[in-house]
Design a protein around this motif. Structure first.
Motif, PDB file in Angstrom:
ATOM      1  N   ALA A 201      -1.710  -6.605 -10.004  1.00  0.00           N
ATOM      2  CA  ALA A 201      -2.020  -5.406  -9.218  1.00  0.00           C
ATOM      3  C   ALA A 201      -1.727  -4.138  -9.997  1.00  0.00           C
ATOM      4  O   ALA A 201      -2.157  -3.049  -9.598  1.00  0.00           O
TER       5      ALA A 201
ATOM      6  N   CYS B 293     -10.941  -4.699  -5.116  1.00  0.00           N
ATOM      7  CA  CYS B 293      -9.494  -4.839  -5.341  1.00  0.00           C
ATOM      8  C   CYS B 293      -8.725  -4.482  -4.063  1.00  0.00           C
ATOM      9  O   CYS B 293      -7.880  -3.578  -4.062  1.00  0.00           O
TER      10      CYS B 293
ATOM     11  N   VAL C  73     -13.041  -7.088  -1.499  1.00  0.00           N
ATOM     12  CA  VAL C  73     -13.047  -8.073  -2.592  1.00  0.00           C
ATOM     13  C   VAL C  73     -11.660  -8.155  -3.213  1.00  0.00           C
ATOM     14  O   VAL C  73     -11.055  -7.125  -3.532  1.00  0.00           O
TER      15      VAL C  73
ATOM     16  N   ILE D  11      -7.373  -0.307   2.361  1.00  0.00           N
ATOM     17  CA  ILE D  11      -8.458   0.681   2.338  1.00  0.00           C
ATOM     18  C   ILE D  11      -9.613   0.194   3.217  1.00  0.00           C
ATOM     19  O   ILE D  11     -10.157   0.951   4.036  1.00  0.00           O
TER      20      ILE D  11
ATOM     21  N   PRO E 119       0.826  -1.219   0.000  1.00  0.00           N
ATOM     22  CA  PRO E 119       0.000   0.000   0.000  1.00  0.00           C
ATOM     23  C   PRO E 119       0.852   1.257   0.000  1.00  0.00           C
ATOM     24  O   PRO E 119       1.918   1.300   0.612  1.00  0.00           O
TER      25      PRO E 119
ATOM     26  N   ALA F 225      -6.826 -12.180  -6.603  1.00  0.00           N
ATOM     27  CA  ALA F 225      -5.576 -12.958  -6.595  1.00  0.00           C
ATOM     28  C   ALA F 225      -5.430 -13.706  -5.263  1.00  0.00           C
ATOM     29  O   ALA F 225      -5.423 -13.077  -4.194  1.00  0.00           O
TER      30      ALA F 225
HETATM   31  C1  LIG Z   1      -3.195  -1.554  -7.136  1.00  0.00           C
HETATM   32  S1  LIG Z   1      -3.561  -2.960  -6.151  1.00  0.00           S
HETATM   33  C2  LIG Z   1      -4.393  -2.144  -4.791  1.00  0.00           C
HETATM   34  C3  LIG Z   1      -4.451  -2.930  -3.524  1.00  0.00           C
HETATM   35  C4  LIG Z   1      -5.025  -2.137  -2.331  1.00  0.00           C
HETATM   36  N1  LIG Z   1      -6.369  -1.700  -2.585  1.00  0.00           N
HETATM   37  C5  LIG Z   1      -4.146  -0.950  -2.006  1.00  0.00           C
HETATM   38  O1  LIG Z   1      -4.554   0.177  -2.282  1.00  0.00           O
HETATM   39  O2  LIG Z   1      -3.055  -1.141  -1.485  1.00  0.00           O
HETATM   40  C6  LIG Z   1      -4.892  -3.701  -7.073  1.00  0.00           C
HETATM   41  C7  LIG Z   1      -5.417  -5.025  -6.514  1.00  0.00           C
HETATM   42  O3  LIG Z   1      -6.500  -5.460  -7.343  1.00  0.00           O
HETATM   43  C8  LIG Z   1      -6.464  -6.870  -7.473  1.00  0.00           C
HETATM   44  N2  LIG Z   1      -7.240  -7.214  -8.664  1.00  0.00           N
HETATM   45  C9  LIG Z   1      -6.870  -7.101  -9.957  1.00  0.00           C
HETATM   46  N3  LIG Z   1      -7.884  -7.438 -10.769  1.00  0.00           N
HETATM   47  C10 LIG Z   1      -8.930  -7.745  -9.952  1.00  0.00           C
HETATM   48  C11 LIG Z   1     -10.260  -8.147 -10.195  1.00  0.00           C
HETATM   49  N4  LIG Z   1     -10.746  -8.303 -11.443  1.00  0.00           N
HETATM   50  N5  LIG Z   1     -11.054  -8.404  -9.136  1.00  0.00           N
HETATM   51  C12 LIG Z   1     -10.595  -8.250  -7.869  1.00  0.00           C
HETATM   52  N6  LIG Z   1      -9.342  -7.869  -7.574  1.00  0.00           N
HETATM   53  C13 LIG Z   1      -8.512  -7.614  -8.612  1.00  0.00           C
HETATM   54  C14 LIG Z   1      -4.981  -7.164  -7.537  1.00  0.00           C
HETATM   55  O4  LIG Z   1      -4.713  -8.519  -7.237  1.00  0.00           O
HETATM   56  C15 LIG Z   1      -4.441  -6.188  -6.499  1.00  0.00           C
HETATM   57  O5  LIG Z   1      -4.434  -6.779  -5.225  1.00  0.00           O
END
Ligand SMILES: C[S@@+](CC[C@H](N)C(=O)[O-])C[C@H]1O[C@@H](n2cnc3c(N)ncnc32)[C@H](O)[C@@H]1O
Length: 273
Positions: free
Chosen positions: A201, A111, A133, A117, A74, A136
């Motif tokens: 991510a 995500c 939600v 968050i 994060p 991965a």
């Molecule tokens: C940029 S990271 C953000 C993680 C966290 N929310 C943060 O701000 O630290 C995006 C996250 O979305 C997840 N992700 C990607 N595609 C997704 C999907 N279709 N459904 C759910 N999660 C997803 C990834 O595995 C990753 O953990």
């Protein structure tokens, strides 16, 4: 090439000694020797392994989160999204268009990664019910561990954000999301990001906004009329993401918000009636 070598070295030494940095400095003043294992940690860091992967944790607002390979670390800029969420959640229930008997706002973090968050909102807006939600499995495992450690009211759901929470359609007060938004061919320069944050991510499609817009579409289905979407985006994506949202009649009041360095990073949109 490490941007803050002295600070990182101190944090690694404190980690090796299992003490706070203030205690590390006290011991250094007293002439204590470098701890065992520090050389190896410094060597890994010099190879640009993220500091947080070496210490196994990351600070986010008031939280100390477990992180490591397989989960996105994060970032401080995402704390701004939480500020905006808390501001919306603080509005009186009547202003939020909700039921006066509301047990507390229902929040969904699409995500969630480490759970950053979702957990911050649950911690800083007591009484909120938060659903997190994540698709991965390694990231979801970290989120599960962080939720268990924090003992906050967050429910983890493993699955695709694009079709998440069918039981909550039209009921959610606020959707927060920091989705993958890097354009597929814009490989990050920093080795910590490029080589260690999971690809799932980072990359959000050819322009980086394709997956975010699909997730926003799901948010529009989940939110009640008057509910709020807050979504982080890349600093050059404000216009395209805003245009994409504004083209969808389910959104009104689409606005962009600045991070602490003055760059536009979080879009806010209200679900139309
Ligand atoms: C940029 S990271 C953000 C993680 C966290 N929310 C943060 O701000 O630290 C995006 C996250 O979305 C997840 N992700 C990607 N595609 C997704 C999907 N279709 N459904 C759910 N999660 C997803 C990834 O595995 C990753 O953990």
């Amino acid at each position: 090439g490490v941007p803050s070598p002295a600070a990182d070295a101190a944090l690694l030494a404190a980690h090796a000694l299992r003490v706070e940095v203030s205690e590390l400095h006290r011991r250094a003043l007293l002439g204590a020797p470098a701890p065992d294992g520090l050389d190896a940690l410094v060597a890994w860091r010099a190879q640009r392994v993220p500091l947080q992967h070496l210490t196994g944790h990351a600070h986010f607002r008031r939280l100390d989160l477990r992180v490591g390979p397989g989960v996105f670390v994060p970032r401080p800029e995402t704390e701004v999204l939480v500020d905006l969420a808390l501001r919306d959640l603080a509005r009186p229930v009547s202003e939020r268009d909700g039921d006066a008997d509301d047990a507390g706002p229902l929040v969904v973090d699409l995500c969630t990664g480490s759970g950053a968050i979702a957990l911050a909102i649950a911690q800083e807006h007591p009484g909120s019910r938060v659903v997190a939600v994540e698709l991965a499995p390694p990231a979801a495992d970290y989120a599960a561990a962080n939720i268990a450690r924090a003992a906050l009211d967050v429910e983890l759901r493993r699955g695709d954000a694009v079709e998440a929470c069918p039981d909550l359609e039209g009921l959610v007060d606020l959707v927060a999301s920091n989705p993958p938004y890097v354009p597929d061919d814009a490989v990050p320069i920093d080795p910590e990001v490029r080589d260690h944050d999971p690809a799932a991510a980072l990359y959000g499609g050819p322009e980086g906004i394709e997956l975010p817009l699909r997730i926003a579409g799901r948010a529009a289905t989940l939110l009640r009329p008057g509910g709020v979407l807050l979504m982080e985006h890349g600093e050059r994506q404000g216009d395209s993401l805003l245009t994409g949202l504004a083209a969808d009649s389910r959104w009104i009041e689409v606005t962009d918000h600045l991070d602490l360095t003055g760059r536009p990073r979080v879009v806010r949109a209200v679900r139309a009636a």
